[in-house]
Design a protein around this motif. Structure first.
Motif, PDB file in Angstrom:
ATOM      1  N   GLU A 185       0.862  -1.177   0.000  1.00 26.34           N
ATOM      2  CA  GLU A 185       0.000   0.000   0.000  1.00 26.34           C
ATOM      3  C   GLU A 185       0.900   1.229   0.000  1.00 26.34           C
ATOM      4  N   GLY A 186       0.644   2.150  -0.853  1.00 28.88           N
ATOM      5  CA  GLY A 186       1.530   3.301  -1.019  1.00 28.88           C
ATOM      6  C   GLY A 186       1.320   4.372   0.026  1.00 28.88           C
ATOM      7  N   LYS A 187       1.463   3.987   1.274  1.00 28.68           N
ATOM      8  CA  LYS A 187       1.294   4.932   2.392  1.00 28.68           C
ATOM      9  C   LYS A 187       2.561   4.968   3.230  1.00 28.68           C
ATOM     10  N   GLY A 188       2.918   6.156   3.673  1.00 30.34           N
ATOM     11  CA  GLY A 188       4.109   6.273   4.500  1.00 30.34           C
ATOM     12  C   GLY A 188       4.068   7.506   5.382  1.00 30.34           C
ATOM     13  N   HIS A 189       5.150   7.733   6.077  1.00 32.33           N
ATOM     14  CA  HIS A 189       5.290   8.911   6.940  1.00 32.33           C
ATOM     15  C   HIS A 189       6.694   9.500   6.776  1.00 32.33           C
ATOM     16  N   ILE A 190       6.784  10.789   7.008  1.00 31.42           N
ATOM     17  CA  ILE A 190       8.078  11.468   6.919  1.00 31.42           C
ATOM     18  C   ILE A 190       8.811  11.305   8.247  1.00 31.42           C
ATOM     19  N   ALA A 191       9.961  10.629   8.198  1.00 30.65           N
ATOM     20  CA  ALA A 191      10.723  10.382   9.429  1.00 30.65           C
ATOM     21  C   ALA A 191      11.688  11.528   9.730  1.00 30.65           C
ATOM     22  N   ALA A 192      12.275  12.110   8.713  1.00 29.21           N
ATOM     23  CA  ALA A 192      13.267  13.177   8.905  1.00 29.21           C
ATOM     24  C   ALA A 192      13.522  13.798   7.536  1.00 29.21           C
ATOM     25  N   TYR A 193      14.200  14.914   7.536  1.00 31.09           N
ATOM     26  CA  TYR A 193      14.564  15.505   6.246  1.00 31.09           C
ATOM     27  C   TYR A 193      15.808  16.365   6.388  1.00 31.09           C
ATOM     28  N   ILE A 194      16.430  16.599   5.246  1.00 29.74           N
ATOM     29  CA  ILE A 194      17.518  17.569   5.146  1.00 29.74           C
ATOM     30  C   ILE A 194      17.220  18.464   3.948  1.00 29.74           C
ATOM     31  N   VAL A 195      17.983  19.512   3.808  1.00 32.50           N
ATOM     32  CA  VAL A 195      17.856  20.365   2.629  1.00 32.50           C
ATOM     33  C   VAL A 195      19.211  20.389   1.915  1.00 32.50           C
ATOM     34  N   ILE A 196      19.189  19.957   0.691  1.00 33.91           N
ATOM     35  CA  ILE A 196      20.434  19.919  -0.090  1.00 33.91           C
ATOM     36  C   ILE A 196      20.703  21.324  -0.620  1.00 33.91           C
ATOM     37  N   GLU A 197      21.715  21.921  -0.057  1.00 33.36           N
ATOM     38  CA  GLU A 197      22.095  23.295  -0.428  1.00 33.36           C
ATOM     39  C   GLU A 197      23.275  23.311  -1.386  1.00 33.36           C
ATOM     40  N   ASP A 198      24.191  22.360  -1.212  1.00 37.58           N
ATOM     41  CA  ASP A 198      25.424  22.361  -1.994  1.00 37.58           C
ATOM     42  C   ASP A 198      25.820  20.920  -2.281  1.00 37.58           C
ATOM     43  N   GLY A 199      24.985  20.236  -3.062  1.00 37.86           N
ATOM     44  CA  GLY A 199      25.238  18.843  -3.398  1.00 37.86           C
ATOM     45  C   GLY A 199      26.257  18.727  -4.517  1.00 37.86           C
ATOM     46  N   ARG A 200      26.565  17.498  -4.874  1.00 40.34           N
ATOM     47  CA  ARG A 200      27.630  17.262  -5.853  1.00 40.34           C
ATOM     48  C   ARG A 200      27.103  16.852  -7.223  1.00 40.34           C
ATOM     49  N   LEU A 201      25.788  16.730  -7.362  1.00 42.17           N
ATOM     50  CA  LEU A 201      25.223  16.219  -8.605  1.00 42.17           C
ATOM     51  C   LEU A 201      24.933  17.366  -9.556  1.00 42.17           C
ATOM     52  N   ASN A 202      25.669  17.394 -10.645  1.00 41.22           N
ATOM     53  CA  ASN A 202      25.553  18.511 -11.582  1.00 41.22           C
ATOM     54  C   ASN A 202      24.111  18.764 -12.006  1.00 41.22           C
ATOM     55  N   ARG A 203      23.422  17.723 -12.352  1.00 41.18           N
ATOM     56  CA  ARG A 203      22.083  17.873 -12.934  1.00 41.18           C
ATOM     57  C   ARG A 203      21.072  18.441 -11.947  1.00 41.18           C
ATOM     58  N   ARG A 204      21.350  18.273 -10.650  1.00 38.63           N
ATOM     59  CA  ARG A 204      20.397  18.751  -9.646  1.00 38.63           C
ATOM     60  C   ARG A 204      20.750  20.127  -9.090  1.00 38.63           C
ATOM     61  N   MET A 205      21.885  20.660  -9.469  1.00 43.35           N
ATOM     62  CA  MET A 205      22.302  21.932  -8.854  1.00 43.35           C
ATOM     63  C   MET A 205      21.325  23.082  -9.078  1.00 43.35           C
ATOM     64  N   PRO A 206      20.727  23.200 -10.235  1.00 44.48           N
ATOM     65  CA  PRO A 206      19.759  24.291 -10.390  1.00 44.48           C
ATOM     66  C   PRO A 206      18.563  24.189  -9.439  1.00 44.48           C
ATOM     67  N   ASP A 207      18.312  22.997  -8.914  1.00 44.43           N
ATOM     68  CA  ASP A 207      17.187  22.819  -7.987  1.00 44.43           C
ATOM     69  C   ASP A 207      17.513  23.287  -6.572  1.00 44.43           C
ATOM     70  N   GLN A 208      18.763  23.497  -6.267  1.00 39.49           N
ATOM     71  CA  GLN A 208      19.160  23.790  -4.890  1.00 39.49           C
ATOM     72  C   GLN A 208      18.645  25.162  -4.452  1.00 39.49           C
ATOM     73  N   PRO A 209      18.215  25.282  -3.198  1.00 37.92           N
ATOM     74  CA  PRO A 209      18.063  24.222  -2.198  1.00 37.92           C
ATOM     75  C   PRO A 209      16.785  23.420  -2.413  1.00 37.92           C
ATOM     76  N   TYR A 210      16.878  22.125  -2.139  1.00 35.93           N
ATOM     77  CA  TYR A 210      15.678  21.294  -2.238  1.00 35.93           C
ATOM     78  C   TYR A 210      15.662  20.271  -1.105  1.00 35.93           C
ATOM     79  N   ASN A 211      14.452  19.860  -0.774  1.00 29.52           N
ATOM     80  CA  ASN A 211      14.271  18.914   0.326  1.00 29.52           C
ATOM     81  C   ASN A 211      14.675  17.508  -0.086  1.00 29.52           C
ATOM     82  N   LEU A 212      15.241  16.796   0.851  1.00 31.99           N
ATOM     83  CA  LEU A 212      15.392  15.344   0.712  1.00 31.99           C
ATOM     84  C   LEU A 212      14.860  14.736   2.007  1.00 31.99           C
ATOM     85  N   ALA A 213      13.722  14.069   1.858  1.00 34.67           N
ATOM     86  CA  ALA A 213      13.062  13.496   3.038  1.00 34.67           C
ATOM     87  C   ALA A 213      13.267  11.995   3.093  1.00 34.67           C
TER      88      ALA A 213
END
Lengths: 136, 438
Positions: A58-86
C-alpha cells in the motif's frame, strides 16, 4: 530541472517496469515474511532467493526526517538547490524507507511526521520514478 | 602477489573472544609527509609518491629499521578527492614524467609494487593487493605479524587531492544513475558518509534533544587539538580554530550539515611500522602494543540507515572491540574515533561509552571540558577536522599519547590504553593500543 535518470539492471528491471506503469513493487520473502527495498539478489534475512517475490505494498508512508540539499555534488540537480530530501518510512513496514523530494513542499517547510502517499514523476520520456506527496 | 582475500585476517564477527595475539604485536614507528591542500600536478617533490616515500623513510628511521628488514607492505590505492568522483577518478591519460613517474602510479596512486620497485625493498614476502582503507589495514598488518606471515610490516596510507571542487566530476556529472546509485541519486543523494550519517543525526536530535549547533564545541575542540599537532594541515597552515559565530554562519551543505562539519581534503601520506613485540623491544623507539583489532561491514537493510541501525552497529563494534581486547569502557584512556563528518562521532562516543557517556548524552558531554588538559580529553588527535583528511591523526596521536611524546597535546590523565579508528558506523575497523603488552 529534470532529475537524474535511473538505469535499470537485470535485478531492478521488474521494479522499474512497474514504476513506469505507476505501480510500486518491492521484494517480499515469503519464508521470512519480510519486505525489502531496494531489491537484492537474496533475502537479507535467510540469504535465499527461492522465496523472493514482488509485492505491491500500500503506497502509504510517513516522513521520518529531512535535510535540505544546499550544496550537493550532482551537476544535474544543482539548479534545484536548495531542495528537500526526506526520509519516508513505509507504513506497512517502517524498517523499509525511501527518499523523496516531496514535490510541492517548499524547501525547509517539511512537516516531519506527516503522512505521505505514493506518486510518480517523469524524469525522462517513458521513465518514471516513485515519489511521495504529503497527504492534505 | 597475494591478495587481501587470500589471508583470512578479519576479526569481524561477534563473540570471537580475546585476540590470540593480544600484546604480541607492536607499532615501532610512524612517519608523516607534509600535508598539502592539493597536488599541483607539476612538482614531483610533492606528488603522492614522493610523499609516501618520505613517510615510509620516517617510519623506518623512527623504528631504526632498514629497508632490507621490511618483509611486509600493506598499502591501499590512494583515495583521491578533487574534481572527479573519488576512487572512481580517471585522471589518466595525462602527460607523464620520467621514471618512476611515468604512469599514474607515483603521482596520484600508490601501491605496494610501486614502492617495492622504487624504494628498493628486497625482502618483502607479504604485499597483498586489493587492500582496504587504513581502518582495516592496521588490523590486517597486526594479524599478519601476529600470525607470522611477516615480521616487519609497513602500513601506508596515502590520501590525495587535486584541483577542482570536491567530487564534482565523474559519475556525479552523469545524467544517469547506474548500479546502486539508481536507488539514491535520482532524489539527490550523491552517496557518502555525509548522507549515511545526516539522517540518523537528525533523528538523534529529535529523539534526545539538542540542536545541531551544539556540535560547535566538538568542532572547535578538534581545531584546537589540530593546532597542537605539528605535522597536521591546520598547524602547518596556521588555520586558527573557528569561533561559534563562524560555525553558525558557515555555508550549509546538506542542511543542517555545514562546511565546518566536513573535513578538508588534503594531499598527504603516512606510514606505520608494525612488528612483533619481541623485536620492537630492541628497536630505536618506544613501542606501543596492539591489544586488539576488529572490523565490521554491516549491510544496510533498506535505502537509508536510520538511528536504530546506527546505534545497533556501533554497539556491536564496541562489544567486539572490548571483548577482543579484554577491556571495558572504563579501561580506555585515549579515545580517538573518526570525525570525517562531525555528525557521526557522537554515535561512536556513546556506543563505546567512553567516560561513561550513554546514548543521548554526547552533546552535553561536548559542552563540558573535553580539552586535552582537562579530565575528559576527547579525541585528543584533533582528527580529520583538526588536521585535514589524512585519516591518520587518530593513530599517530594514540601512539604519541601512550609514549608520552604528544607535546602540547599530551593529556594529563592516565595514558596507558588508546582506542583509535577510521570507520563509519557501517564499515571500517578499530584498533586498541596499549603502553604495555598486557
Amino acid at each position: 530541472m529534470p532529475k537524474i535518470i535511473p538505469v535499470p539492471d537485470e535485478l531492478s528491471q521488474p521494479f522499474w517496469d512497474a514504476v513506469n506503469e505507476r505501480r510500486l513493487v518491492i521484494q517480499n520473502c515469503t519464508a521470512c515474511d519480510k519486505l525489502q527495498y531496494p531489491p537484492q539478489a537474496v533475502c537479507q534475512i535467510c540469504g535465499s532467493s527461492d522465496w523472493l517475490e514482488w509485492q505491491e505494498p500500500e503506497g502509504k508512508g510517513h516522513i521520518a526526517a529531512y535535510i535540505v540539499i544546499e550544496d550537493g555534488r550532482l551537476n544535474r540537480r544543482m539548479p534545484d538547490q536548495p531542495y528537500n530530501l526526506a526520509l519516508v518510512t513505509l507504513d506497512q513496514d517502517p524498517t523499509v524507507n525511501f527518499y523523496s523530494n516531496l514535490p510541492g513542499v517548499p524547501a525547509y517547510e517539511v512537516p516531519v511526521g506527516a503522512a505521505v502517499e505514493l506518486t510518480f514523476e517523469e524524469v525522462a520520456p517513458g521513465q518514471l520514478i516513485h515519489e511521495w506527496r504529503v497527504v492534505e | 602477489m597475494t591478495s587481501s582475500n587470500d589471508f583470512q585476517w578479519r576479526r569481524d564477527q561477534d563473540g570471537l573472544g580475546v585476540w590470540e595475539h593480544r600484546g604480541q604485536v607492536a607499532i615501532a614507528g610512524y612517519g608523516h609527509s607534509p600535508v598539502d591542500r592539493r597536488w599541483d600536478e607539476k612538482n614531483l617533490d610533492t606528488s603522492l609518491g614522493a610523499y609516501t616515500i618520505m613517510a615510509c623513510e620516517k617510519a623506518m628511521e623512527q623504528a631504526g629499521v632498514t629497508i632490507d628488514q621490511v618483509d611486509g607492505i600493506v598499502c591501499c590505492d590512494s583515495h583521491i578527492a578533487g574534481g572527479s568522483g573519488g576512487t572512481a577518478s580517471q585522471w589518466a591519460p595525462r602527460p607523464y614524467f620520467d621514471p618512476p613517474y611515468d604512469s599514474e602510479y607515483g603521482l596520484t596512486l600508490i601501491n605496494a609494487q610501486w614502492l617495492i620497485d622504487n624504494m628498493g625493498f628486497k625482502n618483502v614476502k607479504f604485499a597483498p593487493t586489493g587492500v582496504p582503507t587504513i581502518g582495516e589495514m592496521v588490523g590486517m598488518a597486526s594479524q599478519a605479524v601476529g600470525d607470522g606471515v611477516c615480521s616487519t610490516c609497513l602500513v601506508i596510507y596515502p590520501t590525495g587531492n587535486m584541483e577542482g571542487r570536491y567530487r564534482r566530476g565523474g559519475e556525479n556529472a552523469d545524467d544517469y544513475a547506474r548500479g546502486a546509485r539508481q536507488w539514491t541519486v535520482p532524489w539527490g543523494n550523491h552517496g557518502g558518509n555525509d548522507f549515511i550519517n545526516i539522517f540518523p543525526h537528525r533523528q538523534y536530535l529529535m529523539k534526545y534533544g539538542g540542536e545541531h549547533e551544539d556540535l560547535v564545541h566538538f568542532v572547535r575542540n578538534q581545531h584546537k587539538n589540530g593546532m597542537l599537532t605539528p605535522w597536521g594541515y591546520n598547524a602547518t597552515h596556521n588555520i586558527q580554530p573557528i569561533s561559534v559565530e563562524d560555525y553558525i554562519g558557515s555555508r550549509p551543505i546538506l542542511n543542517p550539515l555545514r562546511i565546518w562539519d566536513c573535513d578538508r581534503p588534503v594531499n598527504a601520506s603516512a606510514a606505520y611500522l608494525f612488528t612483533t613485540s619481541e623485536r620492537a623491544r630492541d628497536m630505536k623507539s618506544q613501542p606501543v602494543y596492539v591489544l586488539n583489532h576488529s572490523q565490521h561491514n554491516f549491510r544496510f537493510r533498506t535505502t537509508q540507515p536510520d538511528l536504530d541501525e546506527v546505534e545497533m552497529w556501533t554497539d556491536r563494534q564496541a562489544a567486539r572491540m572490548y571483548e577482543g581486547a579484554g577491556l571495558g569502557p572504563a579501561d580506555v584512556d585515549i579515545f580517538n574515533p573518526y570525525d570525517g563528518y562531525s555528525i557521526m562521532t557522537q554515535f561512536f562516543l556513546e556506543g563505546f561509552q567512553w567516560h561513561g557517556v550513554k546514548r543521548g548524552e554526547a552533546l552535553s558531554f561536548y559542552a563540558g571540558d573535553i580539552s586535552v588538559k582537562g579530565p575528559h580529553p576527547f579525541s585528543s588527535s584533533g582528527g580529520n577536522l583538526g588536521n585535514g583528511r589524512t585519516r591518520t591523526a587518530m593513530y599517530t596521536d594514540s601512539i604519541e599519547q601512550l609514549r608520552g611524546t604528544a607535546g602540547d597535546r599530551q593529556v594529563t590523565v592516565r595514558a596507558e590504553t588508546a582506542l583509535c579508528a577510521f570507520t563509519t558506523p557501517s564499515s571500517g575497523g578499530w584498533l586498541m593500543l596499549g603502553k604495555y603488552p598486557s
